[in-house]
Design a protein around this motif. Structure first.
Motif, short mmCIF file in Angstrom:
data_model
loop_
_atom_site.label_atom_id
_atom_site.label_comp_id
_atom_site.label_asym_id
_atom_site.label_seq_id
_atom_site.Cartn_x
_atom_site.Cartn_y
_atom_site.Cartn_z
N LEU A 180 0.83 -1.20 0.00
CA LEU A 180 0.00 0.00 0.00
C LEU A 180 0.86 1.26 0.00
O LEU A 180 0.59 2.20 -0.74
N LYS A 181 1.94 1.27 0.78
CA LYS A 181 2.83 2.44 0.80
C LYS A 181 3.52 2.63 -0.54
O LYS A 181 3.67 3.76 -1.01
N GLU A 182 3.93 1.54 -1.17
CA GLU A 182 4.55 1.64 -2.49
C GLU A 182 3.56 2.16 -3.52
O GLU A 182 3.90 3.01 -4.34
N TYR A 183 2.33 1.70 -3.45
CA TYR A 183 1.29 2.16 -4.36
C TYR A 183 1.00 3.64 -4.15
O TYR A 183 0.82 4.39 -5.11
N GLN A 184 0.96 4.09 -2.89
CA GLN A 184 0.70 5.49 -2.60
C GLN A 184 1.80 6.39 -3.15
O GLN A 184 1.52 7.44 -3.73
N SER A 185 3.05 6.00 -3.00
CA SER A 185 4.15 6.83 -3.51
C SER A 185 4.15 6.85 -5.04
O SER A 185 4.44 7.88 -5.65
N GLU A 186 3.82 5.73 -5.66
CA GLU A 186 3.74 5.68 -7.13
C GLU A 186 2.61 6.57 -7.63
O GLU A 186 2.75 7.29 -8.63
N LEU A 187 1.49 6.55 -6.95
CA LEU A 187 0.34 7.38 -7.32
C LEU A 187 0.65 8.86 -7.13
O LEU A 187 0.28 9.69 -7.97
N LEU A 188 1.35 9.21 -6.07
CA LEU A 188 1.75 10.59 -5.82
C LEU A 188 2.67 11.09 -6.94
O LEU A 188 2.50 12.21 -7.44
N LEU A 189 3.61 10.27 -7.35
CA LEU A 189 4.52 10.64 -8.44
C LEU A 189 3.76 10.83 -9.75
O LEU A 189 3.97 11.82 -10.45
N LEU A 190 2.88 9.92 -10.07
CA LEU A 190 2.10 10.01 -11.31
C LEU A 190 1.21 11.25 -11.32
O LEU A 190 1.16 11.99 -12.31
N ASN A 191 0.52 11.52 -10.22
CA ASN A 191 -0.37 12.68 -10.15
C ASN A 191 0.40 14.00 -10.20
O ASN A 191 -0.04 14.95 -10.83
N THR A 192 1.56 14.04 -9.56
CA THR A 192 2.37 15.26 -9.60
C THR A 192 2.87 15.51 -11.02
O THR A 192 2.85 16.65 -11.49
#
Length: 127
Positions: A18-30
């Motif tokens: 879940l933490k890995e998914y959250q950081s990947e999503l943050l990078l993509l959205n930014t």
């Protein structure tokens, strides 16, 4: 006892994913937000026939778009502290909405994504 260990291990593994998914999503959205801001700024320069400057302040994690007194456009994007933007120093958008070609890298320390600014079109594409 064994079932307790197995269930704890499954929960722990799930939280890591879940933490890995959250950081990947943050990078993509930014990356998408930065790309959209570039394209919007280029359109405004073209419509109002006025140049604009783009600056990134790494310490405060701010990306600013400043227009001239003619177009009076100011926009500030707050970037998450975990995300860093590279190769973005004092970029200029001409009054025609064109930007010099550049590859901008958005990274979170582990992964990175690139935004390519095409020749004189001022269009940002995924790298």
């Amino acid at each position: 006892m064994i079932s307790l260990i197995i269930s704890c291990a499954l929960i722990f593994i799930g939280s890591l994913n879940l933490k890995e998914y959250q950081s990947e999503l943050l990078l993509l959205n930014t990356t998408r937000e930065v790309k959209a801001a570039f394209e919007q700024a280029a359109r405004i320069c073209t419509i109002q026939n006025s140049p604009m400057s783009i600056s990134y302040f790494e310490k405060s994690s701010l990306l600013t778009f400043k227009g001239t007194t003619k177009n009076n456009y100011d926009r500030t994007l707050r970037i998450d502290k975990k995300i860093k933007i590279h190769n973005l120093t004092n970029l200029q958008i001409s009054k025609n909405g064109t930007i010099s070609p550049k590859i901008i890298t958005v990274s979170d320390g582990n992964k990175s994504q690139k935004i390519k600014i095409q020749m004189t079109w001022g269009r940002a594409i995924d790298g």
